[in-house]
Design an enzyme around this catalytic site. Structure first.
Site: not given
Ligand code: TRH
Length: 401
Positions: A17, A19, A218, A271, A287-291
């Site tokens: 989620y 991107d 994940y 969000q 995680r990744g970038e936004d969170s």
């Protein structure tokens, strides 16, 4: 850049989620904080629907939160990005981008590759659009040297600019809506608002002495060890896991109690509610970038599971962020935090007691860091300023400089 100006954001969902999370958040802010007319072209609306349940998947075009959302359909087989990820070339449902008038500013999120005929239409405009490739966030120092650099198109009278999010004033900053701090502080200082939020996701109010942790992620080999440590510990831990791949056999509303650990599966929320979850918890696993960015704005201790890349390229990014984040933190707390993050990103058992005994230092530092982020300027404001300056300098902003 004037209010009412038209911006297009193109987003190809690679996986998960991040991107679409970044693209959707940016689109909403550009519309809400700057009054811009924003179209978001997304190739996988179902992913967006998880973050934005109002989305009607039966519609090709619709307006939500001030943004015009368009489905963007696959045209041809996938191509390989330099990062090693595969991404498709896209067209609209008619495959005819010449009929779509390009916006004044065009954002290609994460090098997703614009349809060739849309690029042709950009080049055909009398006033060329500003063309931005929005890059992934990194704390590495080389980002400052590459941020905002132009790349002239090899054939067409167009220039693409590489816009790098980052953590210093010499980068694009990170996404942060206007008034975010005030919203967070109002929420965090209102026990009623916090309890109402818990109730909205099916949880009772927090109890004195209890630690509430959100755990978004994940697959993670270190998870079982961490749950064992929490279960065996003396402090009551309520662990909130958004429904998904981390615990695929359990669904929202389910959970278990083991020793001191009380684990609940909570719904995957829109969000804005995810922000409230981060604001309300004592510690957030993200995680990744936004969170990852939202956890920083939450001004609470957090743990980052970075998106794993081939040949451990992510390790350098993780170290770069830790070096930046931990600078100025109490030394023992910084060492415990680095060790914990590395184990959460590897396979060792994370040493929770060693981390959490520094709770006070971690909390203080998280608040200082959120203020530091504000000083770098937020990404949407930096983008709007950058495009405005190009306009002033060249008149025709996207033309070759
Ligand atoms: O899901 P991520 O790991 O996403 C990615 C992608 O893998 C992407 O390909 C990669 O390039 C990027 O990371 C770096 O993590 P991320 O970025 O945190 O995205 C999750 C989004 O989901 C974020 O916008 C927050 C949102 N979210 C909600 O809106 N509600 C929820 O309940 C939860 C748990 C998350």
């Amino acid at each position: 850049m004037s209010s009412g100006q038209r911006w297009d954001i193109f987003c190809a969902v690679i996986d998960n989620y991040g991107d679409i999370g970044v693209s959707w958040r940016l689109a909403r802010q550009l519309a809400a904080d700057f009054g811009l007319q924003v179209r978001l072209w997304v190739d996988d609306p179902a992913s967006l629907k998880k973050l934005c349940p109002e989305l009607d998947l039966s519609r090709e075009i619709q307006a939500v939160s001030g943004v015009e959302i368009h489905s963007w359909h696959m045209e041809s087989p996938s191509v390989c990005r330099p990062s090693g990820r595969h991404v498709g070339l896209k067209a609209d449902i008619h495959g005819d981008w010449m009929r779509v008038e390009p916006a004044d500013v065009v954002i290609e999120a994460f090098g997703c590759t614009l349809p060739e005929s849309y690029v042709q239409a950009m080049a055909a405009r009398a006033v060329k659009p500003v063309w931005i490739n929005l890059e992934y966030l990194s704390a590495e120092s080389w980002v400052e040297g590459c941020h905002a650099k132009p790349s002239p198109h090899p054939r067409l009278p167009l220039t693409k600019y590489f816009f790098f999010p980052g953590f210093t004033r010499a980068t694009g900053g990170v996404i942060g809506e206007h008034g975010l701090r005030a919203q967070r502080q109002a929420f965090q200082s209102s026990p009623e608002a916090i309890d109402a939020f818990w109730s909205s996701i099916g949880l009772p109010p927090g109890q004195p002495g209890e630690i509430r942790v959100s755990l978004f992620g994940y697959e993670n080999a270190a998870l079982a060890g961490l749950l064992d440590v929490w279960a065996a510990g003396e402090t009551a831990i309520t662990c909130l896991v958004p429904e998904g791949r981390l615990m695929p056999d359990l669904h929202a509303g389910q959970g278990f109690q083991r020793g001191s650990l009380n684990l609940h599966i909570i719904p995957f929320v829109p969000q804005p509610d995810y922000d409230r979850l981060l604001w309300a918890c004592d510690c957030n696993f993200v995680r990744g970038e936004d969170s990852f960015v939202r956890a920083q704005w939450a001004a609470k201790p957090f743990v980052w599971h970075i998106y794993p890349q081939a040949e451990a390229a992510h390790q350098v990014k993780l170290d770069a962020f830790l070096d930046r984040y931990l600078a100025g933190m109490d030394q023992a707390a910084a060492e415990a935090m680095r060790a914990f993050w590395l184990s959460w990103n590897g396979v060792e058992n994370p040493n929770w007691p060693d981390l959490w005994r520094h709770r006070v230092a971690l909390e203080r530092h998280a608040q200082d860091w959120a203020l530091h982020l504000e000083e770098s300027g937020d990404l949407a404001s930096n983008l709007v300023d950058f495009c405005g300056q190009l306009h002033l300098k060249h008149g025709a902003p996207g033309a070759a400089p």
